[in-house]
Design an enzyme around this catalytic site. Sequence first.
Site, PDB file in Angstrom:
ATOM      1  N   ARG A 240       0.854  -1.181   0.000  1.00 52.91           N
ATOM      2  CA  ARG A 240       0.000   0.000   0.000  1.00 52.91           C
ATOM      3  C   ARG A 240       0.889   1.230   0.000  1.00 52.91           C
ATOM      4  O   ARG A 240       2.019   1.209   0.490  1.00 52.91           O
ATOM      5  CB  ARG A 240      -0.916   0.034   1.244  1.00 52.91           C
ATOM      6  CG  ARG A 240      -2.174  -0.829   1.139  1.00 52.91           C
ATOM      7  CD  ARG A 240      -3.156  -0.258   0.140  1.00 52.91           C
ATOM      8  NE  ARG A 240      -4.414  -0.971   0.085  1.00 52.91           N
ATOM      9  CZ  ARG A 240      -4.675  -1.999  -0.704  1.00 52.91           C
ATOM     10  NH1 ARG A 240      -3.717  -2.480  -1.490  1.00 52.91           N
ATOM     11  NH2 ARG A 240      -5.866  -2.565  -0.715  1.00 52.91           N
ATOM     12  N   GLU A 269      -1.922   8.261  -3.674  1.00 46.85           N
ATOM     13  CA  GLU A 269      -2.328   7.915  -5.041  1.00 46.85           C
ATOM     14  C   GLU A 269      -3.796   8.300  -5.281  1.00 46.85           C
ATOM     15  O   GLU A 269      -4.579   8.323  -4.344  1.00 46.85           O
ATOM     16  CB  GLU A 269      -2.108   6.419  -5.301  1.00 46.85           C
ATOM     17  CG  GLU A 269      -2.921   5.478  -4.423  1.00 46.85           C
ATOM     18  CD  GLU A 269      -2.567   4.012  -4.672  1.00 46.85           C
ATOM     19  OE1 GLU A 269      -3.524   3.241  -4.878  1.00 46.85           O
ATOM     20  OE2 GLU A 269      -1.381   3.643  -4.654  1.00 46.85           O
ATOM     21  N   HIS A 287      -1.269   0.764  -9.595  1.00 47.18           N
ATOM     22  CA  HIS A 287      -2.030  -0.078  -8.659  1.00 47.18           C
ATOM     23  C   HIS A 287      -2.832  -1.150  -9.408  1.00 47.18           C
ATOM     24  O   HIS A 287      -4.064  -1.226  -9.289  1.00 47.18           O
ATOM     25  CB  HIS A 287      -2.962   0.787  -7.805  1.00 47.18           C
ATOM     26  CG  HIS A 287      -3.322   0.142  -6.494  1.00 47.18           C
ATOM     27  ND1 HIS A 287      -3.537   0.849  -5.345  1.00 47.18           N
ATOM     28  CD2 HIS A 287      -3.512  -1.168  -6.153  1.00 47.18           C
ATOM     29  CE1 HIS A 287      -3.850   0.023  -4.357  1.00 47.18           C
ATOM     30  NE2 HIS A 287      -3.844  -1.209  -4.822  1.00 47.18           N
TER      31      HIS A 287
END
Length: 329
Positions: A240, A269, A287
Amino acid sequence: MSKPKILVARAIFPETLERLAQHFEIESNQSDESWTREQLAAKLQGKQGAFTTGSERIDAALLDACPDLKICANMAVGYNNFDVDAMAARGVVGTNAPDVLTETTADFGFALLMATARRIAESEHFLRAGKWQKWSYDMFAGSDIHGATLGIIGMGRIGQGIAKRGAHGFGMKVIYHNRSRLDASLEAECKATYASKEELLKSADHVVLVVPYSAASHHTIGAAELALMKPTATLVNIARGGIVDDAALAVALRDKRIAAAGLDVFEGEPKVHPDLLTVPNVVLTPHIASATVPTRKAMAGLAADNLIAFFGGKGPLTPVTPVTPVAAR
């Protein structure tokens, strides 16, 4: 009886939406708009459930503004978008989507490791820019994966999947660090040896991060940790954003304190630290570690299953918050 009302906060597969419509009165977001916190709270008025994707922050302020909400089902294994304590205090269930993405995410983690170690993105940019004029002995010479030492921080299901790929597929020596040590049978299955975090960072040729995000894991890798790594080492983050101090990493990459990095997740993000965009020795992906069609459909299906089971009186399948027994609701 009227159907429970749910909000589907992001665009999802049409077949998942059709399935949900059999059980619920739905407000959907198939245009995939990015809602503000205030817009999300407004959309949740009168809704008993929410299908979320990890982008929607569910915290005390939102819950106080949405008193009818009973469950939020994340289409993700991570749930750092949930304030679990606030949800538990208000009796709101949170669920995630584990297991269904383990192998796909481990595949991608290893792919990102290979792209980073072998300088694939950097060399492709060079070729596309028309700079390839001749062969040279050291042109984009990277580091080996086979026989190298793989260090994994976070040895859950995905970490174990990466360990097996490294040990069994590439003959790597695998060391790992985790909050708790695996039992001997799992260590043997992964051909992995436990190490302290400091020992792992000093010894590994390639470091892969697979830890869940929490306040305790924030900046697990910062300037001090990067300084422990070999100058020839690589770092891969598929965990993460916030696990790595992206600003410190950009400096380490620029100064060649480590050889390269591969990042699928970022602090804040979808914004990316601008300094990471200026260094060539980093592979950046948006991602997408779980992004195969079968896996994303399975993730959506599990989130839908959680909502259907919860409102059907069976209880959620994969809760991450305490669950009040059905009879007490």
